[in-house]
Design a protein around this motif. Structure first.
Motif, PDB file in Angstrom:
ATOM      1  N   THR A   4       6.331  10.346  17.431  1.00  0.00           N
ATOM      2  CA  THR A   4       5.539   9.818  16.328  1.00  0.00           C
ATOM      3  C   THR A   4       5.181   8.379  16.580  1.00  0.00           C
ATOM      4  OG1 THR A   4       7.535   9.176  15.119  1.00  0.00           O
ATOM      5  CG2 THR A   4       6.649  11.366  14.665  1.00  0.00           C
ATOM      6  N   THR A   5       4.032   7.956  16.050  1.00  0.00           N
ATOM      7  CA  THR A   5       3.567   6.583  16.154  1.00  0.00           C
ATOM      8  C   THR A   5       3.167   6.099  14.775  1.00  0.00           C
ATOM      9  OG1 THR A   5       2.737   7.010  18.389  1.00  0.00           O
ATOM     10  CG2 THR A   5       1.952   5.032  17.273  1.00  0.00           C
ATOM     11  N   GLN A   6       3.748   4.952  14.385  1.00  0.00           N
ATOM     12  CA  GLN A   6       3.450   4.359  13.083  1.00  0.00           C
ATOM     13  C   GLN A   6       3.152   2.882  13.278  1.00  0.00           C
ATOM     14  OE1 GLN A   6       7.623   6.160  11.580  1.00  0.00           O
ATOM     15  NE2 GLN A   6       6.578   4.936  10.040  1.00  0.00           N
ATOM     16  N   PRO A   7       2.462   2.268  12.305  1.00  0.00           N
ATOM     17  CA  PRO A   7       2.313   0.812  12.372  1.00  0.00           C
ATOM     18  C   PRO A   7       3.687   0.155  12.264  1.00  0.00           C
ATOM     19  CG  PRO A   7       1.513   1.668  10.274  1.00  0.00           C
ATOM     20  CD  PRO A   7       1.779   2.850  11.145  1.00  0.00           C
ATOM     21  N   ILE A   8       3.881  -0.918  12.979  1.00  0.00           N
ATOM     22  CA  ILE A   8       5.192  -1.576  12.970  1.00  0.00           C
ATOM     23  C   ILE A   8       5.477  -2.220  11.627  1.00  0.00           C
ATOM     24  CG2 ILE A   8       6.520  -3.477  13.968  1.00  0.00           C
ATOM     25  CD1 ILE A   8       5.164  -2.903  16.607  1.00  0.00           C
ATOM     26  N   SER A   9       4.448  -2.775  11.011  1.00  0.00           N
ATOM     27  CA  SER A   9       4.656  -3.445   9.726  1.00  0.00           C
ATOM     28  C   SER A   9       3.411  -3.346   8.859  1.00  0.00           C
ATOM     29  CB  SER A   9       5.025  -4.914   9.940  1.00  0.00           C
ATOM     30  OG  SER A   9       3.956  -5.605  10.552  1.00  0.00           O
ATOM     31  N   MET A  10       3.628  -3.481   7.554  1.00  0.00           N
ATOM     32  CA  MET A  10       2.546  -3.499   6.574  1.00  0.00           C
ATOM     33  C   MET A  10       2.945  -4.428   5.443  1.00  0.00           C
ATOM     34  SD  MET A  10       1.397   0.498   6.214  1.00  0.00           S
ATOM     35  CE  MET A  10       0.057   0.079   5.104  1.00  0.00           C
ATOM     36  N   ASP A  11       1.950  -5.080   4.877  1.00  0.00           N
ATOM     37  CA  ASP A  11       2.177  -5.916   3.703  1.00  0.00           C
ATOM     38  C   ASP A  11       1.405  -5.347   2.513  1.00  0.00           C
ATOM     39  OD1 ASP A  11       2.061  -8.978   5.657  1.00  0.00           O
ATOM     40  OD2 ASP A  11       3.763  -7.732   5.065  1.00  0.00           O
ATOM     41  N   SER A  12       1.959  -5.504   1.339  1.00  0.00           N
ATOM     42  CA  SER A  12       1.272  -5.060   0.136  1.00  0.00           C
ATOM     43  C   SER A  12       1.700  -5.952  -1.021  1.00  0.00           C
ATOM     44  CB  SER A  12       1.617  -3.599  -0.166  1.00  0.00           C
ATOM     45  OG  SER A  12       0.910  -3.139  -1.303  1.00  0.00           O
ATOM     46  N   TYR A  13       1.051  -5.751  -2.166  1.00  0.00           N
ATOM     47  CA  TYR A  13       1.402  -6.479  -3.375  1.00  0.00           C
ATOM     48  C   TYR A  13       1.848  -5.499  -4.450  1.00  0.00           C
ATOM     49  CZ  TYR A  13      -0.701 -10.580  -1.253  1.00  0.00           C
ATOM     50  OH  TYR A  13      -0.982 -11.619  -0.414  1.00  0.00           O
ATOM     51  N   GLU A  14       2.641  -6.005  -5.336  1.00  0.00           N
ATOM     52  CA  GLU A  14       3.126  -5.173  -6.432  1.00  0.00           C
ATOM     53  C   GLU A  14       1.970  -4.492  -7.158  1.00  0.00           C
ATOM     54  OE1 GLU A  14       5.793  -8.089  -8.576  1.00  0.00           O
ATOM     55  OE2 GLU A  14       7.068  -6.306  -8.609  1.00  0.00           O
ATOM     56  N   GLY A  15       2.159  -3.244  -7.511  1.00  0.00           N
ATOM     57  CA  GLY A  15       1.167  -2.511  -8.277  1.00  0.00           C
ATOM     58  C   GLY A  15       0.116  -1.805  -7.448  1.00  0.00           C
ATOM     59  N   GLN A  16       0.063  -2.115  -6.148  1.00  0.00           N
ATOM     60  CA  GLN A  16      -0.918  -1.470  -5.286  1.00  0.00           C
ATOM     61  C   GLN A  16      -0.403  -0.127  -4.778  1.00  0.00           C
ATOM     62  OE1 GLN A  16      -1.884  -4.285  -2.156  1.00  0.00           O
ATOM     63  NE2 GLN A  16      -3.623  -5.078  -3.325  1.00  0.00           N
ATOM     64  N   GLU A  17      -1.338   0.718  -4.376  1.00  0.00           N
ATOM     65  CA  GLU A  17      -0.984   1.949  -3.688  1.00  0.00           C
ATOM     66  C   GLU A  17      -0.891   1.644  -2.188  1.00  0.00           C
ATOM     67  OE1 GLU A  17      -2.727   6.295  -4.131  1.00  0.00           O
ATOM     68  OE2 GLU A  17      -3.967   5.140  -2.737  1.00  0.00           O
ATOM     69  N   VAL A  18       0.156   2.154  -1.574  1.00  0.00           N
ATOM     70  CA  VAL A  18       0.355   1.931  -0.143  1.00  0.00           C
ATOM     71  C   VAL A  18       0.276   3.263   0.589  1.00  0.00           C
ATOM     72  CG1 VAL A  18       2.013   1.233   1.619  1.00  0.00           C
ATOM     73  CG2 VAL A  18       1.733  -0.156  -0.433  1.00  0.00           C
ATOM     74  N   ASN A  19      -0.486   3.267   1.655  1.00  0.00           N
ATOM     75  CA  ASN A  19      -0.603   4.455   2.500  1.00  0.00           C
ATOM     76  C   ASN A  19      -0.134   4.124   3.913  1.00  0.00           C
ATOM     77  OD1 ASN A  19      -1.887   6.226   0.534  1.00  0.00           O
ATOM     78  ND2 ASN A  19      -3.662   4.876   0.729  1.00  0.00           N
ATOM     79  N   ILE A  20       0.844   4.843   4.389  1.00  0.00           N
ATOM     80  CA  ILE A  20       1.360   4.644   5.733  1.00  0.00           C
ATOM     81  C   ILE A  20       1.043   5.892   6.543  1.00  0.00           C
ATOM     82  CG2 ILE A  20       3.377   4.114   7.146  1.00  0.00           C
ATOM     83  CD1 ILE A  20       4.751   3.054   4.633  1.00  0.00           C
ATOM     84  N   THR A  21       0.304   5.703   7.614  1.00  0.00           N
ATOM     85  CA  THR A  21      -0.115   6.842   8.428  1.00  0.00           C
ATOM     86  C   THR A  21       0.753   6.957   9.671  1.00  0.00           C
ATOM     87  OG1 THR A  21      -2.375   6.736   7.633  1.00  0.00           O
ATOM     88  CG2 THR A  21      -2.015   7.857   9.722  1.00  0.00           C
ATOM     89  N   CYS A  22       1.062   8.169  10.018  1.00  0.00           N
ATOM     90  CA  CYS A  22       1.890   8.481  11.180  1.00  0.00           C
ATOM     91  C   CYS A  22       1.109   9.443  12.083  1.00  0.00           C
ATOM     92  CB  CYS A  22       3.190   9.110  10.710  1.00  0.00           C
ATOM     93  SG  CYS A  22       4.317   9.635  12.026  1.00  0.00           S
ATOM     94  N   SER A  23       1.063   9.139  13.361  1.00  0.00           N
ATOM     95  CA  SER A  23       0.406  10.023  14.323  1.00  0.00           C
ATOM     96  C   SER A  23       1.450  10.862  15.047  1.00  0.00           C
ATOM     97  CB  SER A  23      -0.389   9.210  15.346  1.00  0.00           C
ATOM     98  OG  SER A  23      -1.425   8.497  14.719  1.00  0.00           O
ATOM     99  N   HIS A  24       1.170  12.146  15.158  1.00  0.00           N
ATOM    100  CA  HIS A  24       2.075  13.058  15.881  1.00  0.00           C
ATOM    101  C   HIS A  24       1.213  14.090  16.594  1.00  0.00           C
ATOM    102  CE1 HIS A  24       1.698  14.709  11.801  1.00  0.00           C
ATOM    103  NE2 HIS A  24       2.352  13.648  11.374  1.00  0.00           N
ATOM    104  N   ASN A  25       0.544  13.648  17.639  1.00  0.00           N
ATOM    105  CA  ASN A  25      -0.434  14.478  18.340  1.00  0.00           C
ATOM    106  C   ASN A  25       0.164  15.735  18.949  1.00  0.00           C
ATOM    107  OD1 ASN A  25      -2.743  12.840  17.862  1.00  0.00           O
ATOM    108  ND2 ASN A  25      -2.001  11.398  19.392  1.00  0.00           N
ATOM    109  N   ASN A  26       1.444  15.684  19.305  1.00  0.00           N
ATOM    110  CA  ASN A  26       2.071  16.821  19.994  1.00  0.00           C
ATOM    111  C   ASN A  26       2.882  17.703  19.048  1.00  0.00           C
ATOM    112  OD1 ASN A  26       1.065  15.985  22.517  1.00  0.00           O
ATOM    113  ND2 ASN A  26       2.776  14.561  22.760  1.00  0.00           N
TER     114      ASN A  26
END
Lengths: 114, 116
Positions: A4-26
């Motif tokens: 799997t491959t994911q972004p190493i880090s993400m920033d957000s603010y309170e109240g926001q929707e957060v989407n974290i995407t993961c790649s798993h080509n195999n």
């Protein structure tokens, strides 16, 4: 086991929707996609698991496209307490030879700011 | 509440001195796992038990051993700890239900091992 491959880090603010995407080509036909959350000095905690399309529970949603080569964890209206590392894992939960073992990728460090 | 308990939370041992970490569970799960997690890294599976069947990961050093005397308890033995073995050790459990497969794993909060 699928990598799997994911972004190493993400920033957000309170109240926001957060989407974290993961790649798993195999990803294999029998593989499920599972997400865990980990706070410092604690063990990982199960968030959500799915095979295809969309899964929703009280804390998150998991979106899986038809080709299943990626998945997106969606956290609605995050708070400061959602600051943690989020891991995406792929594996065959029905293969007893694997014991349902989990191979953790690098994870995404989510930082929620006021 | 049913849970996975690891004792102690912090363990200090000397270089080369054997150490044992313990894990107990009240979930009655048939699968138990040990992971090693070093600072700023992801957990790494060392081995797991399906009931009494032991499954070692290929890259787990021989220095690491495990025992599962009954369903509730599992131990991690490090025979001769080196400085590189300093880490958080996580125990987890899951229930394998045949056709339904493995349920999600429940983790303890770990034992942080320091080597002097």
């Amino acid at each position: 086991l699928a990598k799997t491959t994911q972004p190493i880090s993400m920033d957000s603010y309170e109240g926001q929707e957060v989407n974290i995407t993961c790649s798993h080509n195999n990803i294999a036909t029998n593989d499920y996609i599972t997400w865990y959350q980990q706070f410092p000095s604690q063990g990982p905690r199960f968030i959500i698991q799915g095979y295809k399309t969309k899964v929703t529970n009280e804390v998150a949603s998991l979106f899986i496209p038809a080709d299943r080569k990626s998945s997106t964890l969606s956290l609605p209206r995050v708070s400061l307490s959602d600051t943690a590392v989020y891991y995406c894992l792929v594996g065959d939960i029905r293969d007893n030879n694997q014991g349902g073992k989990l191979i953790f990728g690098q994870g995404t460090e989510l930082s929620v700011k006021p | 509440d049913a849970m996975v308990i690891q004792n102690p939370r912090y363990q200090v041992t000397q270089f080369g001195k054997p150490v044992t970490l313990s894990c107990s569970q009240t979930l009655n799960h048939n699968v138990m796992y040990w992971y090693q997690q070093k600072s700023s890294q992801a957990p790494k599976l060392l081995f797991h038990y399906y009931d009494k069947d032991f499954n070692n990961e290929a890259d787990t050093p021989d220095n690491f051993q495990s025992r599962r005397p009954n369903t509730s308890f599992c131990f991690l033995d490090i025979r001769s700890p080196g400085l590189g073995d300093a880490a958080m050790y996580l125990c987890a459990t899951s229930s394998y239900r045949g056709v339904s497969g493995n349920q999600p794993q429940h983790f303890g909060d770990g034992t942080r091992l320091s080597i002097l």
